[in-house]
Design a protein around this motif. Sequence first.
Motif, mmCIF file in Angstrom:
data_model
loop_
_atom_site.group_PDB
_atom_site.id
_atom_site.type_symbol
_atom_site.label_atom_id
_atom_site.label_comp_id
_atom_site.label_asym_id
_atom_site.label_seq_id
_atom_site.Cartn_x
_atom_site.Cartn_y
_atom_site.Cartn_z
ATOM 1 N N ALA B 38 -5.716 156.505 21.799
ATOM 2 C CA ALA B 38 -5.434 154.868 21.253
ATOM 3 C C ALA B 38 -5.648 154.653 20.473
ATOM 4 N N PHE B 39 -5.157 153.946 19.717
ATOM 5 C CA PHE B 39 -4.592 154.490 18.364
ATOM 6 C C PHE B 39 -5.040 152.386 17.693
ATOM 7 N N GLY B 40 -5.540 152.533 16.448
ATOM 8 C CA GLY B 40 -6.393 150.903 16.134
ATOM 9 C C GLY B 40 -5.502 150.897 14.428
ATOM 10 N N PHE B 41 -4.998 150.121 14.985
ATOM 11 C CA PHE B 41 -3.946 149.231 13.726
ATOM 12 C C PHE B 41 -4.908 148.496 12.640
ATOM 13 N N LEU B 42 -5.325 149.074 11.680
ATOM 14 C CA LEU B 42 -6.593 148.077 10.789
ATOM 15 C C LEU B 42 -5.518 147.671 9.890
ATOM 16 N N THR B 197 -6.817 145.234 14.329
ATOM 17 C CA THR B 197 -8.704 144.909 14.295
ATOM 18 C C THR B 197 -8.973 144.633 13.301
ATOM 19 N N HIS B 198 -9.349 143.484 12.730
ATOM 20 C CA HIS B 198 -10.245 144.402 11.479
ATOM 21 C C HIS B 198 -12.100 144.659 11.178
ATOM 22 N N ILE B 199 -12.093 144.524 12.687
ATOM 23 C CA ILE B 199 -13.035 145.382 12.613
ATOM 24 C C ILE B 199 -13.306 146.890 13.125
ATOM 25 N N LEU B 200 -13.978 146.753 11.716
ATOM 26 C CA LEU B 200 -14.282 148.937 11.770
ATOM 27 C C LEU B 200 -15.088 149.996 13.026
ATOM 28 N N SER B 201 -15.973 149.126 13.626
ATOM 29 C CA SER B 201 -16.403 149.842 14.188
ATOM 30 C C SER B 201 -16.350 149.557 15.414
ATOM 31 N N ASP B 202 -15.627 149.239 15.834
ATOM 32 C CA ASP B 202 -14.846 148.610 16.745
ATOM 33 C C ASP B 202 -13.737 150.116 16.844
ATOM 34 N N VAL B 212 -4.128 152.910 8.334
ATOM 35 C CA VAL B 212 -4.676 151.414 7.539
ATOM 36 C C VAL B 212 -2.956 150.983 7.156
ATOM 37 N N ILE B 213 -2.806 149.336 7.378
ATOM 38 C CA ILE B 213 -1.934 148.539 6.591
ATOM 39 C C ILE B 213 -2.247 147.681 6.177
ATOM 40 N N HIS B 214 -1.981 147.412 4.337
ATOM 41 C CA HIS B 214 -2.135 146.250 3.284
ATOM 42 C C HIS B 214 -1.140 145.807 2.459
ATOM 43 N N GLY B 293 -19.171 157.935 4.283
ATOM 44 C CA GLY B 293 -18.579 158.464 6.125
ATOM 45 C C GLY B 293 -18.378 157.763 5.988
ATOM 46 N N THR B 294 -18.315 156.849 6.104
ATOM 47 C CA THR B 294 -17.787 155.987 7.238
ATOM 48 C C THR B 294 -16.071 155.743 7.542
ATOM 49 N N LEU B 295 -15.695 154.903 8.321
ATOM 50 C CA LEU B 295 -14.154 154.751 8.174
ATOM 51 C C LEU B 295 -14.254 153.109 7.790
ATOM 52 N N GLU B 296 -14.902 152.392 7.661
ATOM 53 C CA GLU B 296 -15.311 151.788 6.507
ATOM 54 C C GLU B 296 -14.869 152.315 5.031
ATOM 55 N N ASP B 297 -15.577 152.866 4.490
ATOM 56 C CA ASP B 297 -15.363 153.821 3.069
ATOM 57 C C ASP B 297 -14.264 153.696 3.381
ATOM 58 N N TYR B 298 -13.575 154.415 4.159
ATOM 59 C CA TYR B 298 -12.163 154.957 3.971
ATOM 60 C C TYR B 298 -11.041 154.079 3.751
ATOM 61 N N PHE B 299 -11.760 152.728 4.651
ATOM 62 C CA PHE B 299 -10.498 151.497 5.348
ATOM 63 C C PHE B 299 -10.883 150.492 3.675
ATOM 64 N N LEU B 300 -11.961 150.778 2.557
ATOM 65 C CA LEU B 300 -11.967 149.918 1.619
ATOM 66 C C LEU B 300 -10.876 151.075 0.495
#
Lengths: 294, 314, 258
Positions: B38-42, B197-202, B212-214, B293-300
């Motif tokens: 399962a690959f998430g494209f953020l 997705t841009h909903i990171l918890s999912d 992570v793409i930006h 230490g969440t994905l959100e931190d990494y994402f940000l």
Amino acid sequence: MKSQRRVTAVALVLLVVLFAGSVASRRQVDRLRGTESTLEDVLYLSSGKTVKRFSLGYSSLLADIYWTRAVQYFGSRHMQHSYRYDLLYPLLDITTDLDPNLIVAYETGSIFLSQKGPEGAGQPDKAAALVEKGIRANPEYWRLYFSLGFIHYMDRHDYKAAHDAFLKGSEVPGALSWMKVMAARMSEKADDPETAAYLWKTIYETVTDKDVRGTALLHLTSLHAEADIAGLEQRTRLYRQEFGAFPSSWSDMMRAGILQTIPLDPNGDAYKLSPDGSVHVQDPAKFRFLINSQ
Amino acid sequence: MHAIEIQGLSKDYRVGFWKKKLQPALKSLDLTVASGEAFGFLGPNGAGKTTTLKLLMGIIFPSSGTASILGQHYLDPAIKKKIGFLPEQPYFYDYLSAPELLGYYAQLSGMPAQERRSQRIHAVLERVGLGDTGNKQLRKFSKGMLQRVGIAQAIIHDPEVVVLDEPMSGRDPLGRHEVRELMQSLKDEGKTIFFSTHILSDAEALCDRVGVIHKGELRGGGVVNDLRSNVAGKSEVIFEGAHGVAKVADLLSESHVTGGTVRAIVRSSDLDLLLEKLRQQRVRLIAVTPLQGTLEDYFLSKTSEKTESEAVHP
Amino acid sequence: MTSRLSAITLNTFREAVRDRVLYNLVLFVLLLVACAPLFGQISIGLERLILVNVGLSSMSLFGVIIAIFVGIGLVSKEIEKKTLYTILARPVRRWEFIVGKYFGLLLTLIVNTGLMTVGFYIALIITAHQLTRADALLLVAIYFIVLQFMVMVALTLLFSSFSTPIFSAIFAFALFVIGTFAEDLKNFAALAHGATKWLASAAAYLVPNLASLNVISQIAHEHGVSGSLVLMNTIYAVFYSAAATAAAVLIFERRNLK
Ligand SMILES: Nc1ncnc2c1ncn2[C@@H]1O[C@H](COP(=O)(O)OP(=O)(O)OP(=O)(O)O)[C@@H](O)[C@H]1O
Ligand SMILES: [Mg+2]
């Protein structure tokens, strides 16, 4: 991607082949229907007024289309030297119903209609009716009276009516003064070559249709030749009075001092001299309207 | 074998009416998704997620680059039997009922035999929670119901790879939970799931790996657990005085200098030592923040970095 | 391939029918009924003529309107609603989509015309109390109307494969009008000279020849149509619509879908 390129290539080839096929079959359809099948529709139309009602305000555009159809029809019939112009009047009638102010349709159309075949439809009565319709719609346009007078004089040989038409036309404000002169000539000189020449010259100068202009020119050259021939024959009679016999050649007459040069017709060919003193043109085909041209 | 392999995929959109300018939406993307993963494209809005998925589905064509799915060229029609796709904000034929719609799609996907199809349709509708809509036409469906129909059509032909564009958007919390469950069960069946997705918890709950793409560039990615531990137990320290960095460099796991300001990441165990050294150098401290230490931190952290081009021309 | 094509065709048909496209039939019947008292007032010979003209002309006009207004949405609506995405993500080739759509709309129009024909013949029996051989001739005119639809659907689909619905409608309608005067265009080309002649002939072959596909007034006056013209017109309509569809495929195959 390979399959996409293949689809594109196939579609391209198909497009070319299919379009070529459509052109080829279109030609066959045109051939089967003949050039006049679209025009035949006019036979089913009860009147141009109905067409006008359905043309949603684009009636003058439609009138142009019908006028083009009439010209095209006349031109192709003329080229075939046909004596039948059945569709011409309905086409012109619908054209002028659609746009009553389309002057050219009356001016040129009436000449199409009035001339004897194969130059025209040989329907001078209908031609006169068409022009009268035009005059009702455009009373201020005096040249339509000229057209009317022309038809009455040339093709209907109704000199009284021709006189009235020219006279009425001359009373329209702005009409040129020769209209009055024409009116006077109508009653005095029926079948006068000079009058005819003047009328044809006016047609030649005012009408742009090339078939009509061609005919007008033919009439003018024929009239010119007719005048020449009358003059020459008078001189051959003069020669006989003096020498007791008709001349055998033009040079005989030049020696006698009756002629300066060998006489040429309007096409630049020498006139032919017959032993009985009568004069003819070299090529009668070029003088179709010459009376007794043989 | 990779389920999806993207190589140097780029897309420049032509914009403007008369003089068309090229606007890059995706810049040479390289990405692989393993089979059964399962690959998430953020990425934030406008990052290029939908662009990537549309390219992959052959809806738009790339400016350069290529991709393969299950080992075959991605535009090969044969491979499409094995793919299911849910577009962003799907909307379907107004006048069909859900079973009719699925029947249509099943036929297009080359599923055999009428009766096997209708059994399958029934089962799939049950699975997405639309077992009882009967002959109701889709124009009478709510947004959430349409999203379910969307997922149903993506899996009707039992594909091996499922590509979903923002499957959780437009959902109430309950609906989101359901979709998550559904995706989990697909994953348990061994299907490959590639979703944006841009909903990171999912993503955090579902994914084995994320990317992570930006602004059209892949900024980072990896196994979710690694990424999380990457930031777990670390602190962010911001101070003024670029001259101090060299002396403490061995303590920092990351540092960025902008003007005179330094933003550094440090393991929490080293935090005291670092602060001591900075104080000795008379550096002015601005902030110290422990990272969650969440994905959100990494994402940000990934999406706030400047792009290469921005770094060159500030 | 055939199963995918037929699926797209039937789905297009089903959508059109459920979108109440066939409601125009009601209007058609009302028109015939409303005209009935009119026929009674006009002298005997003209009753049938007017019924035939009104009936066949409205069949053709309703059909062309449907062809244009449904046709322009066929592709663009699927792009806008993104339903096309879910189709192209399946083993469906783009050309299959276009061709399936073409047949779907054509099927809709054929069914529509078929039902109108039934209504029309009923009206004919009511006014004339009998059917004659001349009434069988009317089927030729109706067949030509269907050929017109073949051409118009293909053209509309071609425009909608690259243009917006509004522009597609304008283009298609303009071509419909010009096509009605296709033979005049050709005659004009015959009269013109030089570059104008060249351009006019090219245009004359590019626009659909709807003039030869309209034999309503001819048939209404009980003039027959030769078998070879029926055949040639059929061939022409098939070639022309297939060429337009090939062009649509050519464009659509490479198009980036928003
Ligand atoms: N058809 C198009 N024409 C021009 N530019 C486009 C087009 N589609 C997308 N873009 C641009 O490409 C970039 C990426 O868009 P994309 O839709 O891929 O973003 P996304 O990551 O899916 O965003 P979101 O989360 O909002 O759905 C954006 O800047 C967008 O404006
Ligand atoms: Mg998106």
